[in-house]
Design an enzyme around this catalytic site. Structure first.
Site, PDB file in Angstrom:
ATOM      1  N   ARG A   1       0.942  -1.325  -0.061  1.00 45.44           N
ATOM      2  CA  ARG A   1       0.084  -0.100   0.051  1.00 45.44           C
ATOM      3  C   ARG A   1       0.796   1.254  -0.064  1.00 45.44           C
ATOM      4  NH1 ARG A   1      -5.362  -1.620   3.518  1.00 45.44           N
ATOM      5  NH2 ARG A   1      -6.459  -2.247   1.685  1.00 45.44           N
TER       6      ARG A   1
ATOM      7  N   GLN B   1      -1.386   2.483  -5.985  1.00 42.27           N
ATOM      8  CA  GLN B   1      -2.438   2.728  -5.569  1.00 42.27           C
ATOM      9  C   GLN B   1      -3.487   2.158  -6.538  1.00 42.27           C
ATOM     10  OE1 GLN B   1      -3.080   6.786  -4.595  1.00 42.27           O
ATOM     11  NE2 GLN B   1      -2.569   6.389  -2.579  1.00 42.27           N
TER      12      GLN B   1
ATOM     13  N   ASP C   1      -4.211  -1.828  -6.188  1.00 39.75           N
ATOM     14  CA  ASP C   1      -4.531  -2.300  -4.960  1.00 39.75           C
ATOM     15  C   ASP C   1      -6.000  -2.669  -5.182  1.00 39.75           C
ATOM     16  OD1 ASP C   1      -5.268  -2.751  -2.222  1.00 39.75           O
ATOM     17  OD2 ASP C   1      -4.759  -0.710  -1.764  1.00 39.75           O
TER      18      ASP C   1
ATOM     19  N   SER D   1      -8.337  -2.738  -1.964  1.00 43.86           N
ATOM     20  CA  SER D   1      -9.101  -1.401  -1.685  1.00 43.86           C
ATOM     21  C   SER D   1     -10.363  -1.453  -2.759  1.00 43.86           C
ATOM     22  CB  SER D   1      -8.061  -0.103  -1.798  1.00 43.86           C
ATOM     23  OG  SER D   1      -6.910  -0.210  -0.773  1.00 43.86           O
TER      24      SER D   1
ATOM     25  N   TYR E   1      -2.346  -0.373   9.281  1.00 47.40           N
ATOM     26  CA  TYR E   1      -3.528  -1.606   9.946  1.00 47.40           C
ATOM     27  C   TYR E   1      -3.409  -1.083  11.443  1.00 47.40           C
ATOM     28  CZ  TYR E   1      -3.240  -4.073   5.590  1.00 47.40           C
ATOM     29  OH  TYR E   1      -3.490  -4.443   4.343  1.00 47.40           O
TER      30      TYR E   1
END
Length: 378
Positions: free
Chosen positions: A120, A125, A128, A131, A228
């Site tokens: 990440r 992006q 990903d 996501s 996280y």
């Protein structure tokens, strides 16, 4: 490079790893594409649309001749056996759930990449997939919750009286949680949210929701470098549980989204908390595949306790197959340049790139990812 897109075989899986748009772009990059017969039907993409985009439709997907095989979910034993040695494989492998599949891929000398292990970082992006899929899962969770809830979501003032807005509580403010907050707000609910990561407080407020958490010193340090949530102390958990228990008793819809990769899902809604909600209330558990955030939830099964409806979904993106497939296909398209030689277009992963290092599980017959490789190799 010959790239094969296979039809999903997992029960209830409706997604496909390619769209006519991405197929056209992949061919434009100098690769050839085969698509397994019927691969996109469940996602409203018939074979003729893939064919019109330049793909060859093959009964087995052309898996045996492919240099790179792509799916949404992990491969079957027969698919692993059909791949040629030295080929690549890309999917959401869910390696923590079945290490045997990872080992089988390595034994077959398949270079396997797990899309959920894409780092990440800003450069990745667009790749990903976690996501992109979680975003849709958060949206769909609210829609499912609203459908199960026996009342309206927004406040309505009518000649016959006023309908109160549904109080909606989102537990876990990651990608799915943020989208759930935004969706519940759009539907007119009174929304609150909680997370142990302090950075999420501002995000929750920016979406017009109320933040609920015990904000002590431990709370201020509760996030890993990867973004996280850290496991919290028993003392903090007790304080947070007391606050949440009081709040949940007043809620109409609770949506839980808390997951930590490779670990059982943390319990956020206890049996006592669930039973404290009024009849007709709803709990949607997005973490049920990893044990669930509520011990009463069951995978893809509606459970009713004291009039409270509890639903655990293992694969919400599959309930939006057209959009989730389109986003996943674009995630793969963004990754593709790191898997091909710029000149020859042959399958040649950029082994020194941090994205490939982070996501590749096997290479040349060996497990190379530190989470799965033998201790000596790691």
């Amino acid at each position: 490079m010959k790239i094969a897109f296979l039809k999903e075989s997992a029960a209830g899986e409706t997604r496909v790893a390619a769209t006519p748009e991405t197929v056209k772009k992949i061919i434009g990059l100098g690769h050839s594409v085969t698509v397994q017969t019927g691969a996109g039907v469940a996602a409203s993409v018939p074979d003729d649309q893939f064919k019109a985009a330049g793909a060859e439709i093959v009964a087995d997907g052309g898996i045996g001749a492919a240099d790179l095989v792509v799916k949404v979910r992990r491969p079957t034993d027969s698919e692993i056996g059909a791949m040629k040695a030295g080929a690549g494989f890309v999917s959401l492998l869910e390696p923590y759930g079945d290490r045997g599949v990872v080992e089988a891929l390595a034994k077959a000398k398949i270079d396997a990449l797990a899309m959920e292990f894409i780092p990440r970082i800003s450069r990745a992006q667009s790749m990903d997939a976690l996501s992109s899929q979680a975003n849709l899962a958060g949206y769909r969770a609210v829609i499912e919750g609203a459908a199960l809830y026996g009342r309206a979501m927004p406040m309505m003032m009518t000649a016959a009286g006023t309908v109160a807005a549904a109080k909606t509580f989102i537990m876990g403010v990651g990608v799915a949680g943020l989208q759930a907050i935004a969706t519940a707000r759009r539907l007119g609910g009174v929304v609150s949210a909680t997370d142990v990561r302090p950075a999420t407080k501002e995000q929750v407020a920016s979406l017009g929701a109320k933040f609920v958490a015990v904000e002590d010193e431990e709370f201020k340090q509760a996030e890993t470098a990867a973004g996280y949530a850290k496991p919290m102390s028993a003392e903090y958990q007790a304080k947070q549980a007391a606050l949440v228990a009081e709040h949940i008793a007043k809620q109409d819809i609770v949506i839980t989204t808390a997951l930590i990769p490779g670990r059982p899902a943390p319990v956020l809604v206890t049996e006592a908390m669930a039973k404290s909600m009024r009849p007709g209330s709803v709990i949607i558990d997005l973490a049920v595949a990893q044990g669930g955030n509520c011990p009463l939830s069951r995978p893809d099964e509606l459970v009713e306790v004291n009039g409270v409806k509890i639903m655990g979904f293992t694969n919400l993106p599959a309930r939006l197959p057209a959009d989730s497939s389109a986003l996943y296909a674009k995630n793969f398209l963004a990754l593709l340049p790191l898997l091909a030689d710029k000149e020859s277009k042959a399958f040649a992963p950029a082994w020194d790139d941090e994205i490939i290092k982070g996501a590749m599980l096997s290479k040349g017959g060996a497990l190379i990812h530190p989470h799965f490789a033998p201790a000596s190799a790691a």
